[in-house]
Design a protein around this motif. Structure first.
Motif, PDB file in Angstrom:
ATOM      1  N   PRO A 169     -22.201  68.302  64.575  1.00  0.00           N
ATOM      2  CA  PRO A 169     -22.132  68.978  65.844  1.00  0.00           C
ATOM      3  C   PRO A 169     -21.465  68.406  66.954  1.00  0.00           C
ATOM      4  CG  PRO A 169     -24.143  67.471  65.504  1.00  0.00           C
ATOM      5  CD  PRO A 169     -23.072  67.397  64.225  1.00  0.00           C
ATOM      6  N   VAL A 170     -20.581  67.347  66.752  1.00  0.00           N
ATOM      7  CA  VAL A 170     -19.944  66.854  67.500  1.00  0.00           C
ATOM      8  C   VAL A 170     -18.516  66.246  66.812  1.00  0.00           C
ATOM      9  CG1 VAL A 170     -21.531  65.967  69.079  1.00  0.00           C
ATOM     10  CG2 VAL A 170     -21.195  64.399  67.178  1.00  0.00           C
ATOM     11  N   SER A 171     -17.446  65.925  67.313  1.00  0.00           N
ATOM     12  CA  SER A 171     -16.416  65.376  66.987  1.00  0.00           C
ATOM     13  C   SER A 171     -16.292  63.771  66.938  1.00  0.00           C
ATOM     14  CB  SER A 171     -15.085  65.633  67.758  1.00  0.00           C
ATOM     15  OG  SER A 171     -14.968  66.925  67.780  1.00  0.00           O
ATOM     16  N   VAL A 172     -16.119  63.242  65.836  1.00  0.00           N
ATOM     17  CA  VAL A 172     -16.211  61.714  65.610  1.00  0.00           C
ATOM     18  C   VAL A 172     -15.037  60.945  65.931  1.00  0.00           C
ATOM     19  CG1 VAL A 172     -16.954  59.700  64.001  1.00  0.00           C
ATOM     20  CG2 VAL A 172     -17.967  61.855  63.793  1.00  0.00           C
ATOM     21  N   PRO A 173     -14.837  60.405  67.035  1.00  0.00           N
ATOM     22  CA  PRO A 173     -13.656  59.462  67.414  1.00  0.00           C
ATOM     23  C   PRO A 173     -13.200  58.521  66.436  1.00  0.00           C
ATOM     24  CG  PRO A 173     -15.514  58.935  68.990  1.00  0.00           C
ATOM     25  CD  PRO A 173     -16.028  60.018  67.839  1.00  0.00           C
ATOM     26  N   ARG A 174     -12.055  58.094  66.584  1.00  0.00           N
ATOM     27  CA  ARG A 174     -11.541  56.708  66.107  1.00  0.00           C
ATOM     28  C   ARG A 174     -11.977  55.445  66.617  1.00  0.00           C
ATOM     29  NH1 ARG A 174      -7.761  58.635  62.088  1.00  0.00           N
ATOM     30  NH2 ARG A 174      -7.235  60.830  62.705  1.00  0.00           N
ATOM     31  N   SER A 175     -12.051  55.933  68.133  1.00  0.00           N
ATOM     32  CA  SER A 175     -12.375  54.622  68.884  1.00  0.00           C
ATOM     33  C   SER A 175     -12.664  55.126  70.394  1.00  0.00           C
ATOM     34  CB  SER A 175     -11.368  53.596  69.005  1.00  0.00           C
ATOM     35  OG  SER A 175     -10.415  54.192  70.076  1.00  0.00           O
ATOM     36  N   ALA A 176     -13.413  54.431  71.155  1.00  0.00           N
ATOM     37  CA  ALA A 176     -13.882  54.820  72.418  1.00  0.00           C
ATOM     38  C   ALA A 176     -12.750  55.097  73.286  1.00  0.00           C
ATOM     39  CB  ALA A 176     -14.902  53.981  73.015  1.00  0.00           C
ATOM     40  N   ALA A 177     -11.701  54.454  72.856  1.00  0.00           N
ATOM     41  CA  ALA A 177     -10.637  54.613  73.745  1.00  0.00           C
ATOM     42  C   ALA A 177      -9.832  56.087  73.742  1.00  0.00           C
ATOM     43  CB  ALA A 177      -9.447  53.517  73.290  1.00  0.00           C
ATOM     44  N   GLN A 178     -10.010  56.835  72.828  1.00  0.00           N
ATOM     45  CA  GLN A 178      -9.651  58.024  72.609  1.00  0.00           C
ATOM     46  C   GLN A 178     -10.390  59.242  73.585  1.00  0.00           C
ATOM     47  OE1 GLN A 178     -10.618  58.937  68.482  1.00  0.00           O
ATOM     48  NE2 GLN A 178      -8.423  59.487  68.314  1.00  0.00           N
ATOM     49  N   LEU A 179     -11.588  58.774  73.831  1.00  0.00           N
ATOM     50  CA  LEU A 179     -12.381  59.724  74.532  1.00  0.00           C
ATOM     51  C   LEU A 179     -11.732  60.524  75.731  1.00  0.00           C
ATOM     52  CD1 LEU A 179     -15.723  57.899  74.428  1.00  0.00           C
ATOM     53  CD2 LEU A 179     -14.984  59.754  72.754  1.00  0.00           C
ATOM     54  N   PRO A 180     -12.002  61.744  76.052  1.00  0.00           N
ATOM     55  CA  PRO A 180     -12.784  62.662  75.367  1.00  0.00           C
ATOM     56  C   PRO A 180     -11.835  63.189  73.889  1.00  0.00           C
ATOM     57  CG  PRO A 180     -11.915  63.793  77.155  1.00  0.00           C
ATOM     58  CD  PRO A 180     -11.324  62.371  77.300  1.00  0.00           C
ATOM     59  N   VAL A 181     -12.833  63.500  72.941  1.00  0.00           N
ATOM     60  CA  VAL A 181     -12.119  64.134  71.800  1.00  0.00           C
ATOM     61  C   VAL A 181     -12.727  65.445  71.379  1.00  0.00           C
ATOM     62  CG1 VAL A 181     -11.295  61.751  70.819  1.00  0.00           C
ATOM     63  CG2 VAL A 181     -13.728  62.816  70.208  1.00  0.00           C
ATOM     64  N   HIS A 182     -13.668  65.899  71.976  1.00  0.00           N
ATOM     65  CA  HIS A 182     -13.969  67.507  71.759  1.00  0.00           C
ATOM     66  C   HIS A 182     -13.143  68.382  71.286  1.00  0.00           C
ATOM     67  CE1 HIS A 182     -13.337  68.139  76.240  1.00  0.00           C
ATOM     68  NE2 HIS A 182     -14.046  66.986  76.342  1.00  0.00           N
ATOM     69  N   TYR A 183     -13.377  69.279  70.376  1.00  0.00           N
ATOM     70  CA  TYR A 183     -12.372  70.081  69.990  1.00  0.00           C
ATOM     71  C   TYR A 183     -12.027  71.266  70.951  1.00  0.00           C
ATOM     72  CZ  TYR A 183     -15.241  74.452  69.510  1.00  0.00           C
ATOM     73  OH  TYR A 183     -15.979  75.376  69.677  1.00  0.00           O
ATOM     74  N   ASN A 184     -12.844  71.693  71.684  1.00  0.00           N
ATOM     75  CA  ASN A 184     -12.645  72.886  72.689  1.00  0.00           C
ATOM     76  C   ASN A 184     -11.948  72.501  74.166  1.00  0.00           C
ATOM     77  OD1 ASN A 184     -14.991  71.886  73.492  1.00  0.00           O
ATOM     78  ND2 ASN A 184     -16.353  73.630  73.379  1.00  0.00           N
ATOM     79  N   HIS A 185     -11.094  71.552  74.029  1.00  0.00           N
ATOM     80  CA  HIS A 185     -10.304  71.046  75.174  1.00  0.00           C
ATOM     81  C   HIS A 185      -9.320  72.240  75.524  1.00  0.00           C
ATOM     82  CE1 HIS A 185      -6.931  70.451  72.666  1.00  0.00           C
ATOM     83  NE2 HIS A 185      -7.563  69.713  71.780  1.00  0.00           N
TER      84      HIS A 185
END
Length: 757
Positions: free
Chosen positions: A608-624
């Motif tokens: 139900p959520v995208s799984v990031p590689r690290s917190a430094a990537q955020l945000p990583v939600h698909y519907n950008h």
């Protein structure tokens, strides 16, 4: 309407109309309101007490009411609402020795209600409001998996049945109103309350919000059935987008982002008939939600036509004193903005003064009181103020287990370690800090459980593995900290086994040594606490010792399956091990996990959520927004696993989608050798639009169960809520958001109807 003097309004000798159950609710409200003093009206808008302060245990095992309750009811000659009479947890200090259980909760509710009704000059009963975030938060209440786990099921029908059970359990114990998390959208997984979200997508959240409203309230009707409960949907609005993932921080949302991402679930819940919403802590466009008239009145009531109740979150009204200067004017601001019922605040206790000072019109106060009274009439409390004596329904454990089972999501299985092959595996090492305990399986807002409740992963494997399979166990390390002393024992067990099952994760479990804020949020985390309200993270790493344990176990060369029990997506390095996530699966989640590991059940959950590689990537939600995102020099900008992802023990082929009139169709084939389920996802992509579009938008999903070689046609009807006039769109059918990016699209369609912002 003008307020009469107390002495001038004795009850008429004939039966007052508000006591006539055959009269319309609005007529009963008007009649009762005309008889009330200003003080009595103000009392109906207050929910000042913590319910656990209203009673205490007596030496003979019963209950007696406290001086605190007597003082509160004397203050307003009655009681509007009482929060948390049945709440039990480390914050309230209520446990099995001091609080009401299944056998006496209804009797306690009746004891309090009898006092309220007898004290009230007009016989007005109180609303009993309880937390039901994932099942009733009470001793002996059924604990369901948290919302993030529910989101991973992609199964609104199953959740509706579980919600109906929770409502029936609440009502059987004398409760009336359910506080239910549903509206927060998980846009930053560092937020400790991510576990309370259905996910990052507004469409998925909207369908599950509809389900919880239908399940708890039933079909929209004037009156509530005896086993149904009015729902307070929380939190309205935008709380999942707080800056930095910090609890109660500001939300920097433009109107389009607010409407497209954070409001659809609320709109869906209101259309389904939700009785109430809770104003959130965060601000929207410079004003906290509890004081935001544009949000609570102009949008919610004037534009959406919402006629239900608005409750403030705990102490949110008093926080407004930061901008008004004092709590009297803070209460006036909240009432004028659209709040009807406070929670633990002082500000609403001064509304009588606010009216007399001209800060609030009495007509505004009357409108709020009318909504509170209408809910009491719809519940039938004037006819049946006390419990029915009905027992709570059975079946809660099975529903909780079904949700946990439907949510287990296989993220990686490159080496084919899963499912367990009984012909090749005779020794299994069950390792990790989450392997042999259920204490951290249930998330925040969980009441204390009786000893022996639940099934751990170790328990589940021992019960379900075939005879002759040797199960050995070593925890290896704790959830947090740097203690590596237990790792050698775990490594030895793994090296001597054919398969290592490594159960890692986080915890939202509160303990008595947790320090709490006045609203129940954790102020200082205890050693194991990594998630839940007040437990926000700057990073998304597990405890350091867990990574050391993972590396050491994989280094033995024994095939390894990692199980994650967590309330948010944590960062787990790719070690070649199989990985599945169960989120917080509830007390019986270990059984569901064991079934999937052993292949007794297929992994049918989807992210139900995208799984990031690290917190430094955020945000990583698909519907950008659909721009050419720049990458990073030091790592990929793409999530490790995308929204909607989830592997199966079989394989599926998706045929090209067909757009026929107002439907999209696609053929799905099970191309593997096992029966399996695929969650077919329909995504919309805007090709021409008056505003900058998002890359993809989920607009439909269906689960299909197929035998090997079986094909079925999935049909998605296109609703009336397509994008606005002149917008050209195409549709893609895929197994995940990432797969949808390269999936074959339908031919384009020009949307005919305008959907305003």
């Amino acid at each position: 309407m003008p307020t009469p003097d107390h002495a001038a309004t004795p009850l008429a000798a004939d039966r007052p109309r508000y006591l006539d159950p055959t009269a319309p609710v609005d007529a009963r409200v008007r009649d009762l309101l005309s008889r009330m003093t200003l003080r009595e009206k103000v009392g109906q808008l207050n929910q000042r007490m913590y319910g656990w302060n209203a009673y205490r245990r007596t030496p003979d095992g019963g209950f007696e009411l406290t001086d605190a309750l007597y003082a509160e009811t004397d203050r307003f000659e009655g009681l509007g609402a009482l929060y948390g009479l049945q709440r039990a947890d480390a914050w309230s200090g209520v446990d099995h020795g001091s609080g009401p259980g299944a056998e006496d909760a209804a009797a306690l509710a009746d004891l309090v209600q009898r006092h309220v009704v007898e004290l009230s000059r007009l016989g007005i009963p109180a609303l009993f409001v309880e937390e039901v975030p994932h099942g009733l938060m009470a001793l002996d209440g059924t604990v369901l998996p948290v919302n993030l786990t529910v989101g991973a099921t992609w199964d609104p029908e199953l959740y509706e049945r579980a919600a109906a059970h929770a409502a029936a359990e609440l009502r059987a114990r004398g409760g009336h109103v359910a506080l239910v998390s549903a509206l927060d959208i998980a846009r930053d997984p560092r937020w400790g309350r991510t576990e309370e979200c259905f996910g990052e997508d507004p469409y998925l959240a909207a369908r599950l919000t509809e389900a919880v409203v239908r399940g708890m309230q039933g079909e929209p009707a004037g009156l509530f059935a005896a086993d149904k409960a009015p729902v307070v949907l929380k939190h309205f609005a935008g709380q999942g987008a707080t800056v930095g993932g910090r609890n109660s921080a500001e939300s920097e949302l433009g109107p389009r982002e607010l409407h497209e991402i954070h409001l659809p679930a609320a709109r869906a819940g209101i259309r389904a008939g939700a009785a109430a919403v809770m104003a959130a802590y965060n601000e929207v466009d410079g004003l906290p939600c509890a004081g935001n008239r544009a949000l609570l009145h102009e949008l919610l009531r004037a534009r959406w036509g919402f006629q239900g109740l608005v409750m403030a979150d705990g102490l949110a009204v008093d926080r407004l004193a930061r901008i008004t200067g004092d709590k009297v004017s803070a209460g006036a601001l909240a009432l004028n903005a659209g709040v009807d019922l406070s929670l633990w605040d002082e500000g609403f206790t001064h509304l009588e003064e606010a009216v007399r000072r001209g800060l609030v019109a009495e007509e505004t106060l009357d409108a709020a009181v009318a909504r509170v009274l209408a809910l009491k009439f719809r519940l039938g409390l004037f006819e049946r103020p006390y419990g029915s004596g009905e027992s709570a329904p059975d079946g809660g454990r099975d529903l909780s287990l079904s949700l946990a089972r439907a949510a287990v999501t296989l993220l990686r299985n490159d080496g084919g370690a899963l499912p367990v092959d009984p012909s090749a595996v005779s020794r299994i090492a069950v390792l990790g800090p989450q392997s042999a305990t259920t204490a951290h399986y249930s998330g925040d807002y969980t009441a204390p459980q009786r000893p022996g409740t639940g099934v751990s992963v170790l328990d589940g494997l021992r019960r379900l593995t075939p005879p002759g399979v040797d199960i050995r166990h070593a925890p290896g390390c704790a959830l947090t900290g740097d203690d590596l002393s237990g790792i050698p024992e775990a490594v030895a067990a793994a090296a001597a086994s054919d398969l290592a099952v490594l159960v890692l994760g986080g915890s939202s479990a509160r303990t008595p040594d947790t320090e709490f804020d006045a609203n129940g949020a954790a102020r200082t985390a205890v050693s194991h606490l990594t998630c839940g309200e007040g437990a926000d993270l700057a990073g998304l790493e597990l405890g350091r010792a867990q990574y050391a344990l993972l590396a050491a176990v994989v280094a033995t060369g024994t095939p390894t399956a990692v199980v994650l029990i967590q309330g948010r997506p944590h960062v787990v390095p790719d070690t070649g091990a199989a990985v599945l996530t169960a989120w917080y699966p509830g007390p019986w989640g270990g059984e569901a996990i064991a079934e999937v590991l052993l292949g007794l059940t297929e992994p049918v959950g989807r992210l139900p959520v995208s799984v990031p590689r690290s917190a430094a990537q955020l945000p990583v939600h698909y519907n950008h927004k659909d721009i050419e995102y720049g990458g990073y020099v030091d790592e990929s900008a793409e999530p490790l696993h995308s929204f909607g992802h989830g592997l199966s023990y079989t394989s599926f082929a998706y045929g090209p989608p067909r757009l026929t009139g107002r439907t999209v169709e696609a053929d799905i084939t099970n191309t593997g050798h096992r029966h399996g389920r695929s969650v077919v996802q329909l995504y919309l992509r805007r090709l021409r639009t008056p505003v900058w579009p998002r890359t993809l938008e989920l607009c439909g999903f269906q689960a299909v169960d197929l035998a090997p070689g079986e094909t079925c046609t999935v049909t998605f009807p296109l609703g009336a809520d397509l994008p606005g006039t002149g917008t050209v769109v195409e549709f893609r059918v895929a197994e995940s958001a990432r797969a949808a990016l390269t999936a074959v699209p339908t031919q384009s369609l020009t949307a005919p109807d305008e959907t305003p912002l």
